[in-house]
Write a protein that holds these residues in place. Sequence first.
Motif, short mmCIF file in Angstrom:
data_model
loop_
_atom_site.label_atom_id
_atom_site.label_comp_id
_atom_site.label_asym_id
_atom_site.label_seq_id
_atom_site.Cartn_x
_atom_site.Cartn_y
_atom_site.Cartn_z
N ALA A 3 0.70 -1.21 -0.10
CA ALA A 3 0.03 0.29 0.03
C ALA A 3 0.78 1.17 -0.07
O ALA A 3 0.57 2.29 -0.70
N ALA A 4 1.82 1.08 0.93
CA ALA A 4 2.90 2.45 0.74
C ALA A 4 3.52 2.70 -0.41
O ALA A 4 3.50 3.73 -0.91
N SER A 5 4.11 1.75 -1.11
CA SER A 5 4.58 1.86 -2.40
C SER A 5 3.63 2.49 -3.47
O SER A 5 4.01 3.01 -4.31
N ARG A 6 2.27 1.74 -3.24
CA ARG A 6 1.34 2.34 -4.43
C ARG A 6 1.11 3.80 -4.07
O ARG A 6 0.75 4.60 -4.90
N ILE B 84 1.37 9.65 -5.15
CA ILE B 84 1.77 10.90 -4.91
C ILE B 84 2.89 11.65 -6.09
O ILE B 84 2.57 12.63 -6.57
N ALA B 85 3.69 10.79 -6.58
CA ALA B 85 4.59 11.23 -7.49
C ALA B 85 3.86 11.72 -8.88
O ALA B 85 4.26 12.60 -9.35
N GLU B 86 2.82 10.84 -9.30
CA GLU B 86 2.15 11.33 -10.43
C GLU B 86 1.39 12.40 -10.18
O GLU B 86 1.13 13.42 -11.27
N GLU B 87 0.75 12.76 -9.16
CA GLU B 87 0.09 14.05 -8.75
C GLU B 87 1.21 15.14 -8.54
O GLU B 87 0.76 16.35 -8.42
N GLU B 88 2.44 14.71 -8.38
CA GLU B 88 3.53 16.02 -8.02
C GLU B 88 3.11 16.90 -6.81
O GLU B 88 3.24 18.00 -6.89
N GLU C 102 3.26 6.16 9.34
CA GLU C 102 4.18 6.14 8.19
C GLU C 102 4.78 5.17 7.88
O GLU C 102 5.25 4.03 8.70
N ASN C 103 5.18 4.62 6.56
CA ASN C 103 5.81 3.62 6.06
C ASN C 103 6.61 3.84 4.80
O ASN C 103 5.75 4.77 3.92
N SER C 104 7.69 3.94 4.51
CA SER C 104 8.33 4.25 3.15
C SER C 104 8.35 5.70 2.75
O SER C 104 8.30 5.86 1.72
N GLY C 105 8.10 6.46 3.80
CA GLY C 105 8.19 7.83 3.52
C GLY C 105 7.05 8.28 3.06
O GLY C 105 6.76 9.70 2.79
N VAL C 106 5.82 7.67 3.16
CA VAL C 106 4.48 8.23 2.98
C VAL C 106 3.65 7.87 4.25
O VAL C 106 3.86 6.96 5.05
N THR C 107 2.54 8.66 4.19
CA THR C 107 1.88 8.51 5.37
C THR C 107 0.38 8.11 5.35
O THR C 107 -0.28 8.71 4.31
N LEU C 108 -0.06 7.55 6.23
CA LEU C 108 -1.53 7.00 6.16
C LEU C 108 -2.03 7.79 7.47
O LEU C 108 -1.66 8.01 8.37
N VAL C 109 -3.27 8.33 7.34
CA VAL C 109 -4.05 9.18 8.10
C VAL C 109 -5.24 8.59 8.33
O VAL C 109 -6.00 8.36 7.40
#
Length: 118
Positions: free
Chosen positions: A19-22, A27-31, A67-74
Amino acid sequence: MREVVVSEANIPLSFSDAAASRVKTLIAEEENPALMLRVYITGGGCSGFQYGFTFDEKVNDGDTKIENSGVTLVVDPMSLQYLLGGKVDYTEGLEGARFFVDNPNATTTCGCGASFSV
């Protein structure tokens, strides 16, 4: 503003590597590096409650951040009570690609896994 950041030792909800990878890819695609994945529970669905996922830039008072792999779940506090011990995950298969929750609190779920009851 009060937010709750949980440590590895007391995570009430896990956030899988898949999930974190996706989320990182989306997020990268949304810039927009400020985006976080928000999971929430609403009334409805064929089993009583249903899961929702959205991207959010804001952390609200009382939200829990995982947080996981530099991304955040809220997760908001009301939703978190129904998700305790669960795992937010991501899968790609014959049914398509989707985020889902592996929820030990759900006593019944619908066929697609998008709604549940406790």
